[in-house]
Motif scaffolding. Sequence first.
Motif, PDB file in Angstrom:
ATOM      1  N   LYS A 136      54.083  51.686  41.325  1.00 26.62           N
ATOM      2  CA  LYS A 136      52.930  52.272  40.641  1.00 26.62           C
ATOM      3  C   LYS A 136      52.199  51.210  39.829  1.00 26.62           C
ATOM      4  O   LYS A 136      50.974  51.186  39.771  1.00 26.62           O
ATOM      5  CB  LYS A 136      53.367  53.423  39.731  1.00 26.62           C
ATOM      6  CG  LYS A 136      53.804  54.654  40.469  1.00 26.62           C
ATOM      7  CD  LYS A 136      52.638  55.275  41.197  1.00 26.62           C
ATOM      8  CE  LYS A 136      53.081  56.536  41.908  1.00 26.62           C
ATOM      9  NZ  LYS A 136      52.029  57.100  42.731  1.00 26.62           N
ATOM     10  N   GLY A 137      52.955  50.331  39.194  1.00 19.72           N
ATOM     11  CA  GLY A 137      52.342  49.251  38.423  1.00 19.72           C
ATOM     12  C   GLY A 137      51.564  48.309  39.313  1.00 19.72           C
ATOM     13  O   GLY A 137      50.480  47.844  38.959  1.00 19.72           O
ATOM     14  N   ALA A 138      52.088  48.026  40.495  1.00 18.27           N
ATOM     15  CA  ALA A 138      51.409  47.125  41.424  1.00 18.27           C
ATOM     16  C   ALA A 138      50.121  47.752  41.949  1.00 18.27           C
ATOM     17  O   ALA A 138      49.142  47.041  42.203  1.00 18.27           O
ATOM     18  CB  ALA A 138      52.335  46.783  42.592  1.00 18.27           C
ATOM     19  N   GLU A 139      50.089  49.070  42.081  1.00 21.61           N
ATOM     20  CA  GLU A 139      48.885  49.747  42.568  1.00 21.61           C
ATOM     21  C   GLU A 139      47.741  49.624  41.566  1.00 21.61           C
ATOM     22  O   GLU A 139      46.577  49.569  41.938  1.00 21.61           O
ATOM     23  CB  GLU A 139      49.174  51.230  42.818  1.00 21.61           C
ATOM     24  CG  GLU A 139      50.061  51.485  44.025  1.00 21.61           C
ATOM     25  CD  GLU A 139      50.473  52.956  44.132  1.00 21.61           C
ATOM     26  OE1 GLU A 139      50.013  53.781  43.320  1.00 21.61           O
ATOM     27  OE2 GLU A 139      51.272  53.264  45.034  1.00 21.61           O
ATOM     28  N   SER A 140      48.063  49.585  40.287  1.00 23.45           N
ATOM     29  CA  SER A 140      46.999  49.572  39.274  1.00 23.45           C
ATOM     30  C   SER A 140      46.848  48.217  38.587  1.00 23.45           C
ATOM     31  O   SER A 140      46.162  48.111  37.587  1.00 23.45           O
ATOM     32  CB  SER A 140      47.272  50.655  38.233  1.00 23.45           C
ATOM     33  OG  SER A 140      48.564  50.534  37.701  1.00 23.45           O
ATOM     34  N   VAL A 141      47.434  47.162  39.162  1.00 24.10           N
ATOM     35  CA  VAL A 141      47.330  45.844  38.540  1.00 24.10           C
ATOM     36  C   VAL A 141      45.893  45.340  38.527  1.00 24.10           C
ATOM     37  O   VAL A 141      45.484  44.634  37.605  1.00 24.10           O
ATOM     38  CB  VAL A 141      48.293  44.837  39.219  1.00 24.10           C
ATOM     39  CG1 VAL A 141      47.780  44.425  40.583  1.00 24.10           C
ATOM     40  CG2 VAL A 141      48.510  43.625  38.332  1.00 24.10           C
ATOM     41  N   ASP A 142      45.094  45.706  39.508  1.00 24.72           N
ATOM     42  CA  ASP A 142      43.700  45.256  39.563  1.00 24.72           C
ATOM     43  C   ASP A 142      42.838  45.969  38.526  1.00 24.72           C
ATOM     44  O   ASP A 142      41.767  45.480  38.171  1.00 24.72           O
ATOM     45  CB  ASP A 142      43.120  45.481  40.959  1.00 24.72           C
ATOM     46  CG  ASP A 142      43.786  44.598  41.998  1.00 24.72           C
ATOM     47  OD1 ASP A 142      44.269  43.512  41.626  1.00 24.72           O
ATOM     48  OD2 ASP A 142      43.826  45.004  43.179  1.00 24.72           O
ATOM     49  N   GLU A 143      43.275  47.122  38.025  1.00 26.67           N
ATOM     50  CA  GLU A 143      42.511  47.886  37.050  1.00 26.67           C
ATOM     51  C   GLU A 143      42.688  47.365  35.630  1.00 26.67           C
ATOM     52  O   GLU A 143      41.889  47.649  34.751  1.00 26.67           O
ATOM     53  CB  GLU A 143      42.934  49.359  37.095  1.00 26.67           C
ATOM     54  CG  GLU A 143      42.687  50.014  38.447  1.00 26.67           C
ATOM     55  CD  GLU A 143      43.309  51.383  38.543  1.00 26.67           C
ATOM     56  OE1 GLU A 143      43.710  51.948  37.511  1.00 26.67           O
ATOM     57  OE2 GLU A 143      43.397  51.903  39.666  1.00 26.67           O
ATOM     58  N   VAL A 144      43.719  46.597  35.399  1.00 29.33           N
ATOM     59  CA  VAL A 144      44.007  46.081  34.059  1.00 29.33           C
ATOM     60  C   VAL A 144      43.362  44.713  33.928  1.00 29.33           C
ATOM     61  O   VAL A 144      43.635  43.813  34.717  1.00 29.33           O
ATOM     62  CB  VAL A 144      45.537  45.962  33.838  1.00 29.33           C
ATOM     63  CG1 VAL A 144      45.828  45.378  32.477  1.00 29.33           C
ATOM     64  CG2 VAL A 144      46.200  47.308  34.041  1.00 29.33           C
ATOM     65  N   PRO A 145      42.471  44.558  32.946  1.00 30.85           N
ATOM     66  CA  PRO A 145      41.830  43.243  32.795  1.00 30.85           C
ATOM     67  C   PRO A 145      42.838  42.203  32.322  1.00 30.85           C
ATOM     68  O   PRO A 145      43.717  42.482  31.524  1.00 30.85           O
ATOM     69  CB  PRO A 145      40.763  43.491  31.721  1.00 30.85           C
ATOM     70  CG  PRO A 145      41.149  44.731  31.040  1.00 30.85           C
ATOM     71  CD  PRO A 145      42.020  45.510  31.975  1.00 30.85           C
ATOM     72  N   SER A 146      42.697  41.009  32.843  1.00 33.14           N
ATOM     73  CA  SER A 146      43.592  39.932  32.429  1.00 33.14           C
ATOM     74  C   SER A 146      43.033  39.265  31.186  1.00 33.14           C
ATOM     75  O   SER A 146      41.857  39.380  30.869  1.00 33.14           O
ATOM     76  CB  SER A 146      43.758  38.908  33.539  1.00 33.14           C
ATOM     77  OG  SER A 146      42.550  38.225  33.738  1.00 33.14           O
ATOM     78  N   ARG A 147      43.854  38.588  30.473  1.00 31.98           N
ATOM     79  CA  ARG A 147      43.419  37.887  29.231  1.00 31.98           C
ATOM     80  C   ARG A 147      42.428  36.795  29.561  1.00 31.98           C
ATOM     81  O   ARG A 147      41.558  36.481  28.754  1.00 31.98           O
ATOM     82  CB  ARG A 147      44.626  37.304  28.516  1.00 31.98           C
ATOM     83  CG  ARG A 147      45.527  38.361  27.971  1.00 31.98           C
ATOM     84  CD  ARG A 147      46.683  37.750  27.239  1.00 31.98           C
ATOM     85  NE  ARG A 147      47.574  38.798  26.804  1.00 31.98           N
ATOM     86  CZ  ARG A 147      48.384  38.724  25.808  1.00 31.98           C
ATOM     87  NH1 ARG A 147      48.460  37.603  25.116  1.00 31.98           N
ATOM     88  NH2 ARG A 147      49.131  39.736  25.470  1.00 31.98           N
ATOM     89  N   THR A 148      42.517  36.197  30.714  1.00 31.74           N
ATOM     90  CA  THR A 148      41.599  35.103  31.077  1.00 31.74           C
ATOM     91  C   THR A 148      40.246  35.602  31.528  1.00 31.74           C
ATOM     92  O   THR A 148      39.310  34.840  31.599  1.00 31.74           O
ATOM     93  CB  THR A 148      42.215  34.244  32.190  1.00 31.74           C
ATOM     94  OG1 THR A 148      42.483  35.081  33.324  1.00 31.74           O
ATOM     95  CG2 THR A 148      43.494  33.580  31.719  1.00 31.74           C
ATOM     96  N   SER A 149      40.142  36.913  31.807  1.00 31.93           N
ATOM     97  CA  SER A 149      38.852  37.429  32.266  1.00 31.93           C
ATOM     98  C   SER A 149      37.973  37.862  31.108  1.00 31.93           C
ATOM     99  O   SER A 149      36.842  38.271  31.313  1.00 31.93           O
ATOM    100  CB  SER A 149      39.059  38.597  33.223  1.00 31.93           C
ATOM    101  OG  SER A 149      39.646  39.688  32.551  1.00 31.93           O
ATOM    102  N   ARG A 150      38.448  37.762  29.883  1.00 31.13           N
ATOM    103  CA  ARG A 150      37.627  38.151  28.712  1.00 31.13           C
ATOM    104  C   ARG A 150      36.600  37.057  28.404  1.00 31.13           C
ATOM    105  O   ARG A 150      36.874  35.876  28.532  1.00 31.13           O
ATOM    106  CB  ARG A 150      38.516  38.357  27.500  1.00 31.13           C
ATOM    107  CG  ARG A 150      39.424  39.543  27.638  1.00 31.13           C
ATOM    108  CD  ARG A 150      40.172  39.776  26.362  1.00 31.13           C
ATOM    109  NE  ARG A 150      41.118  40.868  26.545  1.00 31.13           N
ATOM    110  CZ  ARG A 150      42.099  41.135  25.743  1.00 31.13           C
ATOM    111  NH1 ARG A 150      42.313  40.405  24.680  1.00 31.13           N
ATOM    112  NH2 ARG A 150      42.889  42.139  25.969  1.00 31.13           N
TER     113      ARG A 150
END
Length: 92
Positions: A77-91
């Motif tokens: 489930k975590g892998a399915e939504s990994v793209d939805e969570v912004p990464s710290r480097t994308s800020r």
Amino acid sequence: MKGELSLAEAARRHGVSSATVGNWRDRFVDAGKVGMDRSLPGPDGGQSQTERRLRHECEQLKLALAEATVQLRIWQKGAESVDEVPSRTSRP
């Protein structure tokens, strides 16, 4: 056991002493008694120590498998939504 042969005749047929045949017979009878005693219900439910140990091990393995299955589903489930969570480097 049926009395078809004497101990001496059985010993001659198998090339051993009468005492050896008598020991075989006694061990056979004793093992049968032990087997019958285990099949009777008792405080241990008629189970040998090995059977109890194996049943306990089986239960522990079932629990471990269930926990691993739950953990795997959480990771999936975590892998399915990994793209939805912004990464710290994308800020910005």
